[in-house]
Write a protein that holds these residues in place. Structure first.
Motif, mmCIF file in Angstrom:
data_model
loop_
_atom_site.group_PDB
_atom_site.id
_atom_site.type_symbol
_atom_site.label_atom_id
_atom_site.label_comp_id
_atom_site.label_asym_id
_atom_site.label_seq_id
_atom_site.Cartn_x
_atom_site.Cartn_y
_atom_site.Cartn_z
ATOM 1 N N SER A 150 -10.160 -20.330 -3.059
ATOM 2 C CA SER A 150 -10.034 -18.871 -3.170
ATOM 3 C C SER A 150 -8.661 -18.506 -3.738
ATOM 4 N N VAL A 151 -8.559 -17.272 -4.174
ATOM 5 C CA VAL A 151 -7.270 -16.757 -4.638
ATOM 6 C C VAL A 151 -6.259 -16.768 -3.495
ATOM 7 N N ALA A 152 -6.713 -16.500 -2.274
ATOM 8 C CA ALA A 152 -5.805 -16.559 -1.118
ATOM 9 C C ALA A 152 -5.220 -17.958 -0.976
ATOM 10 N N GLU A 153 -6.047 -18.985 -1.198
ATOM 11 C CA GLU A 153 -5.549 -20.361 -1.098
ATOM 12 C C GLU A 153 -4.561 -20.660 -2.231
ATOM 13 N N LEU A 154 -4.827 -20.112 -3.409
ATOM 14 C CA LEU A 154 -3.871 -20.255 -4.511
ATOM 15 C C LEU A 154 -2.524 -19.660 -4.120
ATOM 16 N N ARG A 155 -2.541 -18.470 -3.528
ATOM 17 C CA ARG A 155 -1.300 -17.808 -3.114
ATOM 18 C C ARG A 155 -0.530 -18.673 -2.111
ATOM 19 N N GLN A 156 -1.286 -19.262 -1.144
ATOM 20 C CA GLN A 156 -0.621 -20.114 -0.141
ATOM 21 C C GLN A 156 -0.006 -21.353 -0.806
ATOM 22 N N ALA A 157 -0.749 -21.949 -1.749
ATOM 23 C CA ALA A 157 -0.240 -23.136 -2.441
ATOM 24 C C ALA A 157 1.029 -22.795 -3.222
ATOM 25 N N LEU A 158 1.034 -21.604 -3.857
ATOM 26 C CA LEU A 158 2.224 -21.167 -4.595
ATOM 27 C C LEU A 158 3.425 -21.032 -3.664
ATOM 28 N N LEU A 159 3.198 -20.416 -2.513
ATOM 29 C CA LEU A 159 4.309 -20.171 -1.586
ATOM 30 C C LEU A 159 4.855 -21.485 -1.021
ATOM 31 N N ARG A 160 3.955 -22.489 -0.844
ATOM 32 C CA ARG A 160 4.419 -23.811 -0.367
ATOM 33 C C ARG A 160 5.282 -24.483 -1.434
ATOM 34 N N THR A 161 4.807 -24.437 -2.674
ATOM 35 C CA THR A 161 5.481 -25.190 -3.735
ATOM 36 C C THR A 161 6.730 -24.460 -4.252
ATOM 37 N N TYR A 162 6.658 -23.120 -4.275
ATOM 38 C CA TYR A 162 7.784 -22.319 -4.778
ATOM 39 C C TYR A 162 8.121 -21.252 -3.731
ATOM 40 N N PRO A 163 8.884 -21.624 -2.702
ATOM 41 C CA PRO A 163 9.149 -20.666 -1.611
ATOM 42 C C PRO A 163 9.781 -19.354 -2.100
ATOM 43 N N ALA A 164 10.418 -19.354 -3.275
ATOM 44 C CA ALA A 164 11.062 -18.125 -3.767
ATOM 45 C C ALA A 164 10.042 -17.001 -3.988
#
Lengths: 79, 144, 144, 79
Positions: D28-42
């Motif tokens: 899901s897009v929500a999972e994409l958002r979580q993956a982004l926040l893990r990889t790029y905390p900024a």
């Protein structure tokens, strides 16, 4: 005798760009309005009309002085 | 403000108005928002076909009243500058009767000030409009 | 209306915008009121001196979102036509970032529709602004 | 591996106009958002950010498909 300038529908009612009224000096603008309505009843058929005295809207209480520039302002429609 | 008419440009004109001239008067590096109103002659009014309009003004008082409105808008809405140009004479369909241009730091006062000016102009400025149709003419707003 | 984008002119442009071009797109004999908004680059933001701005857009989606807003304004406010032009690239102080032009039969919907468009544009259109000052640069609105 | 396009401050955070993430298809897009926040905390320091999928704002529930055009939309600032 004072000349009163007329624009728009007031010019049609007066039959020209000026009308004249007697014995206005010292009288109030309200009295000028009454004199106009007596002499030209068609002014009573307008939505309203204002009097300008020396390029400013005149209140009913103001007194007319010799040399005043008097103008009848029928309902405006600029824009 | 030293000059009470600072940043105010009021004109009553017998020739065509220019949006660009009004715009260039009000633009300023401190301002992020410019709002303009342009009033044009419509081909229909209350369902009747209009052929052209005639604008008549009591010129000296019209300029005074337009200036009062422009100054009030500048002061009350915190505008930087106001241009207010109005036509006189015969206007064809599509021609421009009035242009208002205002500038301000932010956009909200620009919209509010511009609308205030056209609303007030229609109430107080001694300008009259004769509407010509195929079957005759009449002064607008005069009779109930 | 046959074409859903009838009387809509949306442009994202790398070169200077023209108020006159936007005005000429919306003017129409049936319309008495034209309202315009022009957003220009200010020399001060939050008290700091700005040297210039850079606008970046996700172009295909920006055009789609701008078109949605223009169509919504036309339909919801009963406008005749809408022009919505936005700049990209480096803009100097005083340059024009956005121009909105709308036309309608009467003036009230023109003001309301024009203000709706600039308000919505700032919420949803994928365009970003980098502000340059003497001491560096930053993307506006990005951080709390 | 899917490429995700970055604009504005997202480009600064990603260090370039694209970043890549693995195994997004079907998520899901929500999972994409979580993956982004893990990889790029900024990204977590921004006011907000949205995801565009095929040139439209994507809701959290949408599923990502192979071939989707994905774009990170940091807070916009047009006008």
């Amino acid at each position: 005798m004072m000349k009163i300038q007329c624009f728009g529908v007031a010019r049609d009612i007066a039959g020209g760009p000026y009308l004249t009224l007697d014995q206005l000096e010292g009288r109030s603008v309200a009295e000028l309005r009454q004199a106009l309505l007596r002499t030209y009843p068609a002014f009573g058929e307008l939505v309203s009309f204002a009097i300008a005295r020396n390029e400013e809207y005149a209140s009913d209480e103001e007194r007319i002085e010799a040399g005043d520039q008097l103008v009848i302002i029928p309902p405006v429609a600029g824009g | 403000m030293a000059d009470p008419n600072d940043h105010i440009d009021v004109q009553l004109s017998a020739t065509a108005l220019s949006l660009q001239v009004c715009r260039d008067f009000v633009v300023h590096p401190s301002c992020g928002g410019l709002c303009f109103f342009e009033g044009t002659i419509r081909d229909l009014n209350l369902g009747a076909t209009v052929t052209h309009l005639e604008f008549e003004a009591y010129a000296p008082m019209a300029v005074k009243e337009m200036t009062k409105i422009a100054v009030a808008a500048r002061n009350d809405f915190g505008l930087h500058a106001v241009a207010l140009h109005h036509r006189t004479g015969d206007l064809a369909i599509g021609e421009t009767a009035v242009i208002i241009a205002v500038s301000s730091v932010h956009r909200k006062p620009a919209f509010e000030g511009c609308e205030f000016i056209i609303d007030e102009l229609k109430k107080t400025v001694p300008i009259w409009k004769r509407e010509y149709r195929a079957d005759g003419s009449h002064w607008l707003n005069a009779h109930p």
